[in-house]
Design a protein around this motif. Structure first.
Motif, PDB file in Angstrom:
ATOM      1  N   ALA A  65       0.698  -1.125   0.038  1.00 35.37           N
ATOM      2  CA  ALA A  65       0.085   0.082  -0.021  1.00 35.37           C
ATOM      3  C   ALA A  65       0.899   1.366   0.030  1.00 35.37           C
ATOM      4  O   ALA A  65       0.237   2.239  -0.060  1.00 35.37           O
ATOM      5  CB  ALA A  65      -0.870  -0.026   1.281  1.00 35.37           C
TER       6      ALA A  65
ATOM      7  N   ASP B 291      -1.972   2.041  -5.182  1.00 32.91           N
ATOM      8  CA  ASP B 291      -3.555   2.030  -4.998  1.00 32.91           C
ATOM      9  C   ASP B 291      -4.276   0.960  -5.585  1.00 32.91           C
ATOM     10  O   ASP B 291      -3.815   0.419  -6.507  1.00 32.91           O
ATOM     11  CB  ASP B 291      -3.961   3.345  -5.624  1.00 32.91           C
TER      12      ASP B 291
ATOM     13  N   TYR C  19      -7.917  -1.176  -6.349  1.00 36.25           N
ATOM     14  CA  TYR C  19      -9.449  -0.953  -6.714  1.00 36.25           C
ATOM     15  C   TYR C  19      -9.795  -2.487  -6.951  1.00 36.25           C
ATOM     16  O   TYR C  19      -9.030  -3.458  -7.384  1.00 36.25           O
ATOM     17  CB  TYR C  19      -9.543  -0.523  -8.145  1.00 36.25           C
TER      18      TYR C  19
ATOM     19  N   ARG D 100       1.614   4.504  -7.710  1.00 35.59           N
ATOM     20  CA  ARG D 100       1.580   5.996  -7.362  1.00 35.59           C
ATOM     21  C   ARG D 100       3.007   6.460  -7.859  1.00 35.59           C
ATOM     22  O   ARG D 100       4.070   5.830  -7.696  1.00 35.59           O
ATOM     23  CB  ARG D 100       1.350   6.254  -5.977  1.00 35.59           C
TER      24      ARG D 100
ATOM     25  N   PRO E 150      -1.021   8.084  -0.702  1.00 38.09           N
ATOM     26  CA  PRO E 150      -2.026   7.135  -1.159  1.00 38.09           C
ATOM     27  C   PRO E 150      -3.414   7.537  -1.139  1.00 38.09           C
ATOM     28  O   PRO E 150      -3.780   8.451  -0.165  1.00 38.09           O
ATOM     29  CB  PRO E 150      -1.840   6.235   0.203  1.00 38.09           C
ATOM     30  N   SER E 151      -4.290   7.066  -1.538  1.00 38.81           N
ATOM     31  CA  SER E 151      -5.636   7.370  -1.790  1.00 38.81           C
ATOM     32  C   SER E 151      -6.589   6.505  -1.083  1.00 38.81           C
ATOM     33  O   SER E 151      -8.041   6.536  -1.181  1.00 38.81           O
ATOM     34  CB  SER E 151      -6.161   7.605  -3.378  1.00 38.81           C
TER      35      SER E 151
ATOM     36  N   THR F 171      -7.859   2.590  -0.295  1.00 38.18           N
ATOM     37  CA  THR F 171      -8.349   1.378  -1.273  1.00 38.18           C
ATOM     38  C   THR F 171      -9.910   1.323  -1.354  1.00 38.18           C
ATOM     39  O   THR F 171     -10.702   1.881  -0.392  1.00 38.18           O
ATOM     40  CB  THR F 171      -8.133   0.272  -0.666  1.00 38.18           C
TER      41      THR F 171
END
Length: 222
Positions: free
Chosen positions: A185, A189, A191, A211, A217-218, A220
């Motif tokens: 992580a 990222d 999905y 990334r 980080p966006s 999960t």
């Protein structure tokens, strides 16, 4: 789309197989959507008959694509279609763990469960380490759980192996945690969404996006 692509294959059986595969299986449209703005090459590991490659071309995606598969007969069929109808597509008959450089994105559609634990970890870790910033790996994969879809998927794989349609001898369904471990992580990222469509199989769409170093980080998406 199904009628156009399936008509490119030789023989009624193969043409019908491709037609119904595209009509029933949601993976092709899902991958095309995820790669709609693809600006770099794609490496398709376990490409089979090349259906994904041709679907992406018909969807307007014209980046270079290389498909690898150990089944020489399927590769030959894919090459015949590609040479007569498309440009920028390369098909090679070799084992999918024999990786060189990864110049862009990677696709693994229903492949990982044909490898034992060591090969799964080796392949996925190698991809995770070599994937460049901004690139992504997209998997459609059955995941280990105790639901009825998992049991149906396992029986389908046994049948495919028995008939000789799939050459791989191992059926080793991974857990989500096993795959996640290869794409930490801190750098990727993730999905995730169910992707069984109108089939009874336990398929999920997984994407790991490398990334850029300067982006945080966006999180999960479950």
């Amino acid at each position: 789309m199904a009628s156009k692509i399936s008509a490119l294959y030789e023989g009624r059986w193969l043409s019908n197989y491709v037609y119904w595969k595209i009509r029933i299986d949601p993976v092709y449209a899902a991958v095309a959507q995820r790669l709609e703005q693809m600006d770099r090459p794609l490496l398709d590991l376990g490409c089979g008959l090349g259906v994904l490659e041709f679907y992406l071309r018909e969807s307007g995606i014209d980046s270079p694509i290389t498909g690898l598969d150990r089944d020489g007969d399927k590769i030959d069929a894919a090459r015949r279609v590609a040479e007569a109808n498309y440009t920028g597509l390369t098909f090679e008959s070799r084992f999918l763990t024999e990786l060189d450089q990864i110049p862009g994105h990677v696709a693994l559609i229903d492949v990982i469960h044909y490898l034992d634990d060591d090969l799964q970890q080796s392949l996925l870790s190698s991809i995770g380490e070599r994937l460049t910033e901004g690139s992504r790996v997209i998997l459609r994969q059955t995941l280990a759980d105790r639901g009825w879809r998992s049991r149906v998927t396992w029986l389908g794989e046994v049948f495919a192996r028995t008939t000789g349609w799939n050459l791989m001898s191992t059926i080793n369904v991974p857990t989500l945690e096993t795959i996640d471990a290869c794409f930490p992580a801190e750098r990727f990222d993730r999905y995730l969404e169910p992707l069984w469509g109108r089939t009874p199989f336990n398929g999920f769409l997984l994407e790991y996006h490398r990334r850029p170093a300067n982006r945080t980080p966006s999180g999960t998406k479950p």
